[in-house]
Design a protein around this motif. Sequence first.
Motif, short mmCIF file in Angstrom:
data_model
loop_
_atom_site.label_atom_id
_atom_site.label_comp_id
_atom_site.label_asym_id
_atom_site.label_seq_id
_atom_site.Cartn_x
_atom_site.Cartn_y
_atom_site.Cartn_z
N UNK A 14 57.63 49.91 9.19
CA UNK A 14 57.75 51.35 9.45
C UNK A 14 57.20 51.69 10.83
N UNK A 15 57.59 52.89 11.29
CA UNK A 15 57.11 53.43 12.56
C UNK A 15 56.47 54.79 12.28
N UNK A 16 55.29 55.02 12.83
CA UNK A 16 54.53 56.24 12.53
C UNK A 16 54.30 57.05 13.80
N UNK A 17 54.53 58.36 13.72
CA UNK A 17 54.28 59.27 14.84
C UNK A 17 53.60 60.53 14.33
N UNK A 18 52.63 61.03 15.08
CA UNK A 18 52.07 62.36 14.81
C UNK A 18 51.88 63.09 16.13
N UNK A 19 51.96 64.40 16.08
CA UNK A 19 51.71 65.24 17.26
C UNK A 19 50.73 66.32 16.84
N UNK A 20 49.51 66.25 17.36
CA UNK A 20 48.47 67.19 16.97
C UNK A 20 48.77 68.61 17.42
N UNK A 21 49.37 68.75 18.59
CA UNK A 21 49.66 70.08 19.13
C UNK A 21 50.77 70.77 18.34
N UNK A 22 51.79 70.01 17.99
CA UNK A 22 52.92 70.57 17.24
C UNK A 22 52.68 70.52 15.73
N UNK A 23 51.65 69.79 15.33
CA UNK A 23 51.34 69.59 13.90
C UNK A 23 52.52 68.99 13.15
N UNK A 24 53.13 68.00 13.77
CA UNK A 24 54.26 67.31 13.15
C UNK A 24 53.91 65.84 12.92
N UNK A 25 54.60 65.23 11.98
CA UNK A 25 54.40 63.81 11.70
C UNK A 25 55.69 63.22 11.16
N UNK A 26 55.81 61.90 11.29
CA UNK A 26 56.94 61.21 10.69
C UNK A 26 56.58 59.75 10.43
N UNK A 27 57.10 59.24 9.32
CA UNK A 27 57.04 57.81 9.02
C UNK A 27 58.47 57.38 8.80
N UNK A 28 58.98 56.55 9.69
CA UNK A 28 60.35 56.07 9.59
C UNK A 28 60.31 54.67 9.01
N UNK A 29 60.90 54.51 7.82
CA UNK A 29 60.88 53.23 7.12
C UNK A 29 62.12 52.43 7.45
N UNK A 30 61.95 51.12 7.56
CA UNK A 30 63.11 50.26 7.77
C UNK A 30 63.97 50.29 6.52
N UNK A 31 65.26 50.02 6.65
CA UNK A 31 66.15 50.01 5.48
C UNK A 31 65.60 49.08 4.39
N UNK A 32 65.81 49.48 3.16
CA UNK A 32 65.24 48.74 2.03
C UNK A 32 65.64 47.28 2.05
N UNK A 33 66.87 46.99 2.36
CA UNK A 33 67.33 45.60 2.40
C UNK A 33 66.55 44.78 3.41
N UNK A 34 66.27 45.40 4.56
CA UNK A 34 65.50 44.70 5.61
C UNK A 34 64.08 44.43 5.14
N UNK A 35 63.49 45.45 4.47
CA UNK A 35 62.11 45.27 3.99
C UNK A 35 62.05 44.20 2.91
N UNK A 36 63.06 44.21 2.01
CA UNK A 36 63.05 43.23 0.92
C UNK A 36 63.18 41.81 1.45
#
Length: 356
Positions: free
Chosen positions: A330-352
């Motif tokens: 996964x890839x994780x991003x947060x922005x304190x000023x904008x108060x936004x966040x995201x966790x982008x997960x790799x496709x399930x097949x790739x993770x498996x």
Amino acid sequence: MKSNLNQCCLFAGIVVLSIFKASAAQSEPCYAGEWHKTRLYGHSYSGDGFSEEQYAWIRGNFEYFTIEKPHMRSVYPDPSHEKTSHLTAARLVKNNPRCKPIMIYSIGAAYPKWFESEAKAFVEHPEYFICDDRGAPTHLNLPLRAENDWYVETANRNCAESDLHGIFIDGWRTAVRKHKPNVSYITSKMTGFRLINGFILNRARDGMYDGIGMLDNVDGVFIDSWFRHTCDSVTAGETMIDTCLQVPEDKMFVCFSAHDGWSKTHEFSHAAYLIVAHDKAYYRWVDEGQHLWSQESLMTWHDDFGKRIGRPLGKASKKGYAYHREFEFCTVDIDLEKKTSSIVWKPIGTRDKSKK
């Protein structure tokens, strides 16, 4: 017809949730050094004692578990916190030998109503306490070295005579600000695992009252203000994250957040946790409407807590008030000023395919 359909859908949803929770309770916790899911920390009490379902949940989700003061008060009369902690620790370790039960014990405020050793000490050594105008004990007399030695002996004995892994040193923040040498003396003499509720932001939010240096004589820090309480601004968030990024790899820390902070939902604080997490970092979240410490929040769960994270591919990078971090899955991003966040997960097949 529509009403029947809605009832069927509701029933199906309840069944699916029940099956999922049962499955989660039968799973293994994510232990230190593992990254197959979010590493959760448990901290709770039940006046009547935990149910079989709750014990199963603890067994399947928590490596560290702190037993809060009012636990089993309906079963054993006050004071009984030490007895009930011993009994609960024995059950937790029997269920899972890798579990690390922790008893909460105040170093600042006095609780002879709950702690057997304090009740006895108040009779035999009233000088160990500071009392109000009515003679009721309110705080431990930390400037007194004899009291310090008594606290050390009490904490060490409780761990030595039970399955307790260590002590959650409650009331740390006020005690260390007023009596730092005495608190440092106490923690340096304790032999069990030492977890403090520290990392308290100063008034300007640009530093800590008790920063990294406070970890010298303890094993871990419970951060009660993980994007809640005093962590209430961009500056505060930056100070908190930058401090946690400096926590040594051999120190355990817990990021505790709840609905009463930056967001009523968990996504931001969970992403922020992943930005700072190392092999001994843990996360705790409490949803809106739940009691912060009772059994109401014991089994709090969100789907992303169970997703495969994978090992971090490096430390977080920072640009302005934004942080970015890459993990295997996964890839994780947060922005304190904008108060936004995201966790982008790799496709399930790739993770498996990446599972060993």
